[in-house]
Scaffold this active site. Sequence first.
Site, mmCIF file in Angstrom:
data_model
loop_
_atom_site.group_PDB
_atom_site.id
_atom_site.type_symbol
_atom_site.label_atom_id
_atom_site.label_comp_id
_atom_site.label_asym_id
_atom_site.label_seq_id
_atom_site.Cartn_x
_atom_site.Cartn_y
_atom_site.Cartn_z
ATOM 1 N N ALA A 64 0.829 -1.274 -0.109
ATOM 2 C CA ALA A 64 -0.271 0.089 0.082
ATOM 3 C C ALA A 64 0.791 1.284 -0.121
ATOM 4 O O ALA A 64 1.723 1.214 0.548
ATOM 5 C CB ALA A 64 -0.977 -0.208 1.256
ATOM 6 N N SER A 65 0.453 2.201 -0.622
ATOM 7 C CA SER A 65 1.425 3.424 -0.997
ATOM 8 C C SER A 65 1.567 4.168 0.483
ATOM 9 O O SER A 65 2.798 4.748 0.343
ATOM 10 C CB SER A 65 0.689 4.332 -2.166
ATOM 11 N N SER A 102 -9.173 -5.692 -0.094
ATOM 12 C CA SER A 102 -10.419 -5.469 -0.377
ATOM 13 C C SER A 102 -10.983 -6.528 -0.966
ATOM 14 O O SER A 102 -10.327 -6.966 -2.024
ATOM 15 C CB SER A 102 -10.835 -4.203 -0.706
ATOM 16 N N GLU A 121 -6.627 -13.399 0.571
ATOM 17 C CA GLU A 121 -6.968 -13.026 1.908
ATOM 18 C C GLU A 121 -7.994 -11.755 2.208
ATOM 19 O O GLU A 121 -7.372 -10.811 2.064
ATOM 20 C CB GLU A 121 -6.001 -13.270 2.974
ATOM 21 N N CYS A 170 -8.844 -7.445 9.212
ATOM 22 C CA CYS A 170 -9.874 -8.019 8.786
ATOM 23 C C CYS A 170 -10.443 -9.162 9.567
ATOM 24 O O CYS A 170 -11.464 -9.494 9.573
ATOM 25 C CB CYS A 170 -9.296 -8.794 7.546
#
Length: 454
Positions: free
Chosen positions: A156-157, A207, A228, A262
Amino acid sequence: MTVKSINPVNGDVIKTYDQMTTNDVKKIISGSQKAFLEWKKTSLHHRSEVLYKLADELRSRKDELAELMALEMGKVLKEGKSEIEKCTWVCEYYAENGKEFLEDELIHTDAHKSYVTINPLGVVLAVMPWNFPFWQVFRFAVPALMAGNVALLKHASNVSGCALKIEEIIAKAIGMSEIFRTLIIPSDMVELIIENDLVKAVTLTGSTPAGRSVASLAGKHLKKSVLELGGSDPYIVLEDADLKKAAKSCVSSRLINNGQSCIAAKRFIVVDKVKQSFEKLVVQEMSKLKVGDPMTEVDLGPMARVDLRDELHAQVEKSLEMGATCLLGGEINSGKGAFYAPTVLSDIKWGSPAYHEELFGPVASIIVATNENEAISIANDSFFGLGAAVFTSDNERGERIAREELEAGSCFVNEFVRSDPRLPFGGIKGSGFGRELGSYGIKEFVNIKTVYVK
């Protein structure tokens, strides 16, 4: 183009990173393939020794890495340190057990000799989220590397600093920089990587829409994939449960990583007989929490980004409009940063966001059931199937529900759900497919090959 790492406490820019070009990525993939041809020939003993070194390196830098997570995505320091400790655990677990998991299996047939042997696939792409910026990566990378694969990471950035630090740490432990590479790239370049013939598989934690996209691309190019995805984990509280322990476990799970997990408890499904008592205990537990700068002694930090905080608040407001009751919180904290007040919603109505959607933040949703059967029905009335738990004083009853009734990849009794290097981890339904960790996880990105000698 560049990407920015922003401190969610105050909105300040921590650092700016240059994105890689298409040519940069192609060169890295080529280098990774060359490294794979060398790495796959190393002995399992050598790989095991490397993982022990990796664990030592992580342990020696635990404070530094916890501070980096606090800066980039708001994880409180004590949880950041625990995350690094868990990464050392997975390294040492596979260092100790990987050889056994990967040994040849002799099969008696009419052949002179027949057996199953395990070969690595090659270059594996991992697309990872920001919420556990080290653990999500290490739980994939460690078994993959032990099996003889090499890895590419598209993180992720907003946690680019963590991503580059992982690359640095692994390179130092292994002594080969091309075994694990971090790619600072936009999401729309993932397809370019998946379609590259040298990339043999892809894994994504994130997501459901992202999972659908990656699975579609992997299928199009006939690449193995493991997903996942999200979860809306149900925690059933039966009438014979120890309510104090149940409330404490439910709240502890709900608020791990500032509620952004999650596998966290999302829906507390309580039988009507103990509803009021349970609600009171949950509110008490949530009210104790101190919210503030994750670099200080607090229980909860900010959410990772302001837009995620605002999305959560919109879900809460919509649920209230549809008939839910707010017992605590439900407000955006004033001042700077992506903070959200610990919130308890009750009387959740079917069709509302708190009933059906994943609420990714410090919000507990209490749903009432008339009895055990209805509680199980509500628990399974979900698009997701990652984790689930049941609380009861009758362990046989709880085990039966966990084993036979609940639709999820991990089902716990009288304890909150968590990942463990010794146990397979993953979901069903909208929570994805495939497994990480344990003996099952190390066999996801391999060729399980039959050898038959007449």
